[in-house]
Design an enzyme around this catalytic site. Structure first.
Site, PDB file in Angstrom:
ATOM      1  N   LYS A 147       0.836  -1.209   0.000  1.00 57.51           N
ATOM      2  CA  LYS A 147       0.000   0.000   0.000  1.00 57.51           C
ATOM      3  C   LYS A 147       0.870   1.257   0.000  1.00 57.51           C
ATOM      4  CE  LYS A 147      -3.423  -0.308   2.784  1.00 57.51           C
ATOM      5  NZ  LYS A 147      -4.340  -0.331   3.944  1.00 57.51           N
ATOM      6  N   LYS A 167       2.058  -4.082  11.144  1.00 58.14           N
ATOM      7  CA  LYS A 167       0.690  -4.158  11.686  1.00 58.14           C
ATOM      8  C   LYS A 167       0.758  -4.697  13.099  1.00 58.14           C
ATOM      9  CE  LYS A 167      -3.534  -3.376  10.232  1.00 58.14           C
ATOM     10  NZ  LYS A 167      -3.929  -2.312   9.292  1.00 58.14           N
TER      11      LYS A 167
HETATM   12  P1  NAD Z   1     -14.194   0.260  12.845  1.00 54.46           P
HETATM   13  O1  NAD Z   1     -14.006  -0.576  14.027  1.00 54.46           O
HETATM   14  O2  NAD Z   1     -14.301   1.737  13.019  1.00 54.46           O
HETATM   15  O3  NAD Z   1     -15.515  -0.176  12.029  1.00 54.46           O
HETATM   16  C1  NAD Z   1     -15.809  -1.475  11.600  1.00 54.46           C
HETATM   17  C2  NAD Z   1     -17.324  -1.582  11.471  1.00 54.46           C
HETATM   18  O4  NAD Z   1     -17.656  -2.841  10.874  1.00 54.46           O
HETATM   19  C3  NAD Z   1     -18.029  -1.535  12.831  1.00 54.46           C
HETATM   20  O5  NAD Z   1     -19.091  -0.611  12.775  1.00 54.46           O
HETATM   21  C4  NAD Z   1     -18.532  -2.977  13.010  1.00 54.46           C
HETATM   22  O6  NAD Z   1     -19.724  -3.050  13.779  1.00 54.46           O
HETATM   23  C5  NAD Z   1     -18.771  -3.389  11.572  1.00 54.46           C
HETATM   24  N1  NAD Z   1     -18.813  -4.848  11.387  1.00 54.46           N
HETATM   25  C6  NAD Z   1     -18.125  -5.795  12.054  1.00 54.46           C
HETATM   26  N2  NAD Z   1     -18.427  -7.025  11.593  1.00 54.46           N
HETATM   27  C7  NAD Z   1     -19.322  -6.851  10.610  1.00 54.46           C
HETATM   28  C8  NAD Z   1     -20.039  -7.739   9.752  1.00 54.46           C
HETATM   29  N3  NAD Z   1     -19.850  -9.056   9.811  1.00 54.46           N
HETATM   30  N4  NAD Z   1     -20.905  -7.216   8.857  1.00 54.46           N
HETATM   31  C9  NAD Z   1     -21.090  -5.874   8.784  1.00 54.46           C
HETATM   32  N5  NAD Z   1     -20.453  -4.989   9.573  1.00 54.46           N
HETATM   33  C10 NAD Z   1     -19.581  -5.463  10.475  1.00 54.46           C
HETATM   34  O7  NAD Z   1     -13.010  -0.127  11.852  1.00 54.46           O
HETATM   35  P2  NAD Z   1     -12.452   0.719  10.638  1.00 54.46           P
HETATM   36  O8  NAD Z   1     -11.301   1.519  11.111  1.00 54.46           O
HETATM   37  O9  NAD Z   1     -13.589   1.376   9.927  1.00 54.46           O
HETATM   38  O10 NAD Z   1     -11.822  -0.452   9.736  1.00 54.46           O
HETATM   39  C11 NAD Z   1     -12.627  -1.209   8.842  1.00 54.46           C
HETATM   40  C12 NAD Z   1     -11.739  -1.895   7.818  1.00 54.46           C
HETATM   41  O11 NAD Z   1     -10.973  -0.911   7.126  1.00 54.46           O
HETATM   42  C13 NAD Z   1     -10.713  -2.881   8.396  1.00 54.46           C
HETATM   43  O12 NAD Z   1     -10.524  -3.923   7.457  1.00 54.46           O
HETATM   44  C14 NAD Z   1      -9.449  -2.054   8.478  1.00 54.46           C
HETATM   45  O13 NAD Z   1      -8.282  -2.861   8.425  1.00 54.46           O
HETATM   46  C15 NAD Z   1      -9.584  -1.208   7.229  1.00 54.46           C
HETATM   47  N6  NAD Z   1      -8.818   0.045   7.257  1.00 54.46           N
HETATM   48  C16 NAD Z   1      -9.000   0.986   8.217  1.00 54.46           C
HETATM   49  C17 NAD Z   1      -8.264   2.169   8.174  1.00 54.46           C
HETATM   50  C18 NAD Z   1      -8.487   3.301   9.146  1.00 54.46           C
HETATM   51  O14 NAD Z   1      -7.890   4.374   8.952  1.00 54.46           O
HETATM   52  N7  NAD Z   1      -9.345   3.166  10.131  1.00 54.46           N
HETATM   53  C19 NAD Z   1      -7.306   2.353   7.177  1.00 54.46           C
HETATM   54  C20 NAD Z   1      -7.140   1.360   6.200  1.00 54.46           C
HETATM   55  C21 NAD Z   1      -7.905   0.209   6.261  1.00 54.46           C
END
Ligand code: NAD
Length: 478
Positions: free
Chosen positions: A101, A113
């Site tokens: 990335k 990570k």
């Molecule tokens: P987060 O914890 O803020 O949100 C995740 C959401 O997904 C929650 O609302 C949760 O209830 C929901 N969820 C969990 N299981 C689920 C299911 N089975 N079906 C539907 N919804 C479900 O996390 P985030 O920071 O938004 O991260 C989400 C994804 O994005 C992860 O894969 C993470 O690695 C990736 N990501 C995050 C960031 C960041 O800056 N936060 C950056 C790059 C990638």
């Protein structure tokens, strides 16, 4: 004591192998030495540890990881996941994805990570603080954190609050270190964070999807018109990434027709109001029973299969598999989450003629703005602070000169727009947008030039070529 050693069921997981298989696929389009490719794929350092915490009158063992995948650039960088599903394979895979990335979006970091195997919902704020601080101490003891070593950030289950605890713990253990606050990103603004970081990943996903649908030639093949206006989108996950992706896609003219959360999914082909859905979920504790939804699904996965143009999985990995991919109606998958589509499902989706905007490009907005935050921490000054007033004064002088020589008088609003110096947020968003736009077209051009089957493989080719160049330039020492 609770929590047995989690590594016993390790063989069930193959996310890291999936990521390596993407590199193998990409390698066919380049001509790198097999030994160099093996070094690129390998996780350089895997630190698995455990520590006790007090829970009531008892103790509990917490299992945790920090993986530094590649040191072709320093420091390494990547979020910390708080989840009871975390395992070593997953942390390794996510660390590797961070390497690729960063290379894709030209952020000069290696990938890393972290993982803490807990469900945060089962712990009080005080317990979460203890866990986070102890995790930071363990990383510090082993030299797995530092502004020039390894810089964590938020991920699934963690946010600004946890990043503050990490920064404060690191600072306490490194008194007088000028750059200590650059040891972690995603901090609150008041603790030397950067404006725009919280929403950066979602904003970046929205820009990535906008770039994808802007290419008329590609949209024609899907039977879609170019542009986001009127595109119907389903978003899975209403956390940081899902919420902000939805917000910016709506601002860019798209219609969100479905939301899927862990408790269920809702759908309305005429569009859903994001803020109203969030309010309903806050008040009732669920997105279900939302009066303006036309359909709802207690099995959340069914929500993914409803009619739409674009599906944005923004929750967790392995959500689109060979089992459900055939039932998806979307023509584009914009991967907000890391690893939401299994390789088998991705192949089947491409076979049907769909486009996948791959995770390690699409959600790179977070690490891009984390990079800006790190730069701000090292330079100890907010972006725009030194130049803003100077630029405004220069532009005012220029406007005055134009008005006096042409006799045309600008309105107060016209003058304000032209003269205004850039705020930190404007600079951050403009740097982010520029990164996402350039990177999309770099990947797409590579795909066209080398006749590559998918944007994901093309993105890996872009990344592997850059990492190979770095390793080759560095040589091997000693
Ligand atoms: P987060 O914890 O803020 O949100 C995740 C959401 O997904 C929650 O609302 C949760 O209830 C929901 N969820 C969990 N299981 C689920 C299911 N089975 N079906 C539907 N919804 C479900 O996390 P985030 O920071 O938004 O991260 C989400 C994804 O994005 C992860 O894969 C993470 O690695 C990736 N990501 C995050 C960031 C960041 O800056 N936060 C950056 C790059 C990638």
């Amino acid at each position: 004591m609770t929590n047995a050693n989690p590594s016993s069921s390790k063989e069930e997981f193959h996310f890291f192998a999936d990521v390596c298989s993407y590199v193998d696929q990409a390698a066919k389009y380049s001509n790198h030495d097999p030994g160099l490719l093996a070094q690129i794929k390998a996780c350089n350092s895997v630190y698995r540890f455990q520590f006790p915490i007090r829970k009531g009158n008892s103790f509990e063992i917490v299992h945790a990881w920090r993986v530094e995948h590649s040191h072709h650039m320093s420091p390494t960088k990547g979020g910390i996941r708080y989840s009871d599903m975390v395992n070593e394979d997953e942390v390794m895979a996510l660390a590797a994805l961070m390497t690729y990335k960063c290379a894709i979006v030209n952020v000069p970091f290696g990938g890393a990570k972290g993982g803490i195997k807990i469900n945060p919902k089962n712990y009080s704020v005080a317990e979460l603080e203890n866990i986070t601080r102890r995790y930071t101490v363990e990383l510090t003891k082993k030299n797995f954190i530092g502004p020039g070593i390894d810089v964590p950030a938020p991920d699934y289950g963690s946010g600004e609050r946890e990043m503050s605890w990490i920064a404060d713990t690191y600072l306490a253990m490194n008194p007088g270190s000028l750059d200590a606050l650059g040891c972690v990103t995603g901090k609150p603004i008041a603790l030397h964070g950067i404006t725009g970081r919280k929403e950066a990943t979602g904003r970046g996903v929205a820009y990535a999807i906008r770039e994808c649908v802007s290419v008329a030639e590609d949209m024609k093949k899907l039977g879609l018109t170019p542009g986001l206006e009127g595109k119907k989108i389903i978003v899975q996950g209403l956390g940081n990434v899902g919420y902000h992706t939805s917000k910016f896609l709506l601002e860019l003219g798209a219609t969100i027709v479905g939301f899927c959360e862990y408790e269920g999914a809702i759908y309305n082909e005429d569009g859903l109001d994001l803020e109203d859905v969030i309010k309903h979920r806050k008040e009732s504790g669920s997105i279900l029973a939302y009066s303006k939804a036309k359909k709802e699904f207690k099995n959340s996965a069914e929500g993914l299969e409803q009619p739409c143009d674009i599906l944005v999985p923004a929750a967790l990995e392995n959500q689109i598999t060979e089992k459900n991919v055939g039932r998806l109606q979307a023509k584009i998958i914009g991967e907000g989450a890391n690893g939401p589509t299994t390789p088998g499902a991705a192949a089947a989706f491409l076979e049907k003629g769909g486009i996948i905007v791959p995770d390690m490009y699409a959600n790179a907005g977070g690490v891009t703005v984390s990079y800006f935050e790190w730069l701000k921490n090292l330079s100890h000054v907010a972006f725009g602070r030194m130049a803003r007033r100077y630029d405004e004064n220069s532009s005012t002088n220029l406007m005055n000169l134009i008005e006096s020589t042409t006799g045309i008088t600008l309105s107060a609003e016209q003058r304000r727009v032209v003269v205004k110096g850039a705020s930190e947020l404007e600079l951050v968003n403009s740097g982010l947008e520029d990164t996402m736009v350039r990177s999309y077209h770099e990947i797409r051009e590579k795909k066209m030039q080398r006749n590559i089957d998918s944007l994901r493989t093309a993105a890996f080719v872009v990344a592997v070529d850059k990492i190979a160049t770095s390793y080759s330039n560095m040589g091997i020492w000693p």
